[in-house]
Motif scaffolding. Structure first.
Motif, mmCIF file in Angstrom:
data_model
loop_
_atom_site.group_PDB
_atom_site.id
_atom_site.type_symbol
_atom_site.label_atom_id
_atom_site.label_comp_id
_atom_site.label_asym_id
_atom_site.label_seq_id
_atom_site.Cartn_x
_atom_site.Cartn_y
_atom_site.Cartn_z
ATOM 1 N N PHE A 14 -3.875 0.331 -2.661
ATOM 2 C CA PHE A 14 -3.221 -0.929 -2.323
ATOM 3 C C PHE A 14 -3.546 -2.038 -3.317
ATOM 4 N N ALA A 15 -2.757 -3.100 -3.226
ATOM 5 C CA ALA A 15 -2.974 -4.323 -3.991
ATOM 6 C C ALA A 15 -2.594 -5.501 -3.107
ATOM 7 N N ILE A 16 -3.029 -6.693 -3.504
ATOM 8 C CA ILE A 16 -2.793 -7.916 -2.730
ATOM 9 C C ILE A 16 -1.844 -8.827 -3.493
ATOM 10 N N TYR A 30 0.828 -1.213 0.000
ATOM 11 C CA TYR A 30 0.000 0.000 0.000
ATOM 12 C C TYR A 30 0.857 1.256 0.000
ATOM 13 N N THR A 31 0.220 2.346 -0.379
ATOM 14 C CA THR A 31 0.864 3.654 -0.362
ATOM 15 C C THR A 31 -0.120 4.695 0.165
ATOM 16 N N ASN A 65 -7.044 -5.249 -8.702
ATOM 17 C CA ASN A 65 -8.259 -4.662 -9.287
ATOM 18 C C ASN A 65 -8.086 -4.458 -10.789
ATOM 19 N N TYR A 66 -7.535 -5.486 -11.462
ATOM 20 C CA TYR A 66 -7.344 -5.471 -12.912
ATOM 21 C C TYR A 66 -6.502 -4.276 -13.361
ATOM 22 N N GLY A 67 -5.455 -3.971 -12.571
ATOM 23 C CA GLY A 67 -4.519 -2.922 -12.935
ATOM 24 C C GLY A 67 -4.851 -1.554 -12.394
ATOM 25 N N ASP A 68 -6.015 -1.379 -11.793
ATOM 26 C CA ASP A 68 -6.417 -0.070 -11.277
ATOM 27 C C ASP A 68 -6.045 0.126 -9.805
ATOM 28 N N ASN A 69 -5.619 -0.953 -9.125
ATOM 29 C CA ASN A 69 -5.394 -0.940 -7.676
ATOM 30 C C ASN A 69 -6.693 -0.595 -6.940
ATOM 31 N N TYR A 70 -6.678 -0.819 -5.647
ATOM 32 C CA TYR A 70 -7.827 -0.498 -4.801
ATOM 33 C C TYR A 70 -7.551 0.787 -4.027
ATOM 34 N N THR A 71 -8.604 1.521 -3.726
ATOM 35 C CA THR A 71 -8.505 2.707 -2.880
ATOM 36 C C THR A 71 -9.486 2.568 -1.727
ATOM 37 N N LEU A 72 -8.998 2.823 -0.516
ATOM 38 C CA LEU A 72 -9.834 2.743 0.670
ATOM 39 C C LEU A 72 -9.751 4.087 1.401
#
Length: 271
Positions: free
Chosen positions: A244-246, A191-192, A259-266
């Motif tokens: 982040f990504a897993i 994550y960043t 997320n298919y290259g988009d990464n996740y945002t929380l």
């Protein structure tokens, strides 16, 4: 008295026949769906079932993620699901995102207050006047009421969005990963907080029993050899979100859910 007994016998016989007919219709419908040929145009990616209970209420969550070929703009995607009364009903899915190879992700869920859905279902995709099916190669899909996650053969790890959330100064991350019985596994979140100028890596912890409700748990691994992992990431007060990504590492391989290259945002929720 003999006439009354005769009438009661006839009535009971009619009810029995009706029940038998309903059961036969349901069985024939299941056989008919199993006999259809699965299409490459539609594929179940993941599914989830759980008893989402509280001290005063219980509901039965079922959710699904499906991939379809984008054959036309107008389309309908649904889970065709058996119910306990012998009927088959459609659970409509909604468009979530476009991905590579001109494909789309469609998702949906239901949370009835009582157990109306039985175990069996297939995926239904209607477009350009044609209907395509994913019936698990002729076996139909089957999931128990409180089993947790199903991952298709092409998916090895997936973020579980229902249990991934902001919790005050922390972010809870929850993941489903395929069990590999021949090698130890590790799941991490990368994550960043500054748009990937810097990044951090945090391991997730394997959950033998993961609580999904007041008195209900998911056991790892489940009937589909899927394990649950989770962690909590604490961030500074001024951090409002993470990207982040897993990563799932097992047997010398890395599998990603980004997320298919988009990464996740929380985003942080302020109470």
């Amino acid at each position: 008295m003999r006439k009354i007994c005769l009438v009661l016998s006839v009535i009971l016989g009619l009810f029995s026949c009706t029940s038998d007919v309903d059961n036969l219709d349901s069985e024939m419908k299941s056989i008919e769906l199993s006999a259809k040929t699965s299409s490459e145009n539609v594929k179940l990616l993941t599914a989830w079932t759980a008893n989402r209970s509280s001290p005063v209420q219980i509901n039965y969550q079922r959710k699904f993620k499906v991939k379809v070929k984008n054959l036309a703009y107008q389309k309908e995607v649904a889970i065709h699901h058996a119910t306990y009364n012998g009927n088959w009903v459609d659970i409509p899915l909604t468009f979530e995102q476009a991905i590579d190879n001109d494909e789309e992700i469609w998702v949906g869920e239901v949370t009835p207050d009582y157990e109306i859905y039985s175990d069996e279902f297939v995926v239904k995709y209607t477009v350009n006047g044609e209907t395509y099916w994913d019936n698990n190669n002729g076996k139909n899909y089957s999931m128990l009421v409180n089993v947790g996650g199903y991952l298709s053969p092409e998916i090895n790890v997936e973020l579980n969005k229902d249990f991934t959330r902001s919790t005050g100064a922390s972010f809870a991350i929850n993941v489903n990963a395929r069990r590999n019985y021949g090698a130890p596994a590790a799941v991490e979140v990368v994550y960043t907080t500054d748009n990937w100028v810097t990044k951090n890596t945090v391991p997730l912890t394997y959950q033998r029993y993961f609580r999904v409700g007041y008195a209900h748990y998911i056991m790892s691994p489940n009937q589909f050899d899927v394990d649950v992992y989770d962690t909590s990431i604490r961030v500074a007060d001024n951090v409002q979100s993470i990207d982040f990504a897993i990563i799932y590492k097992v047997d010398g391989q890395e599998y990603w859910d980004n997320n298919y290259g988009d990464n996740y945002t929380l985003n942080k929720i302020i109470y």
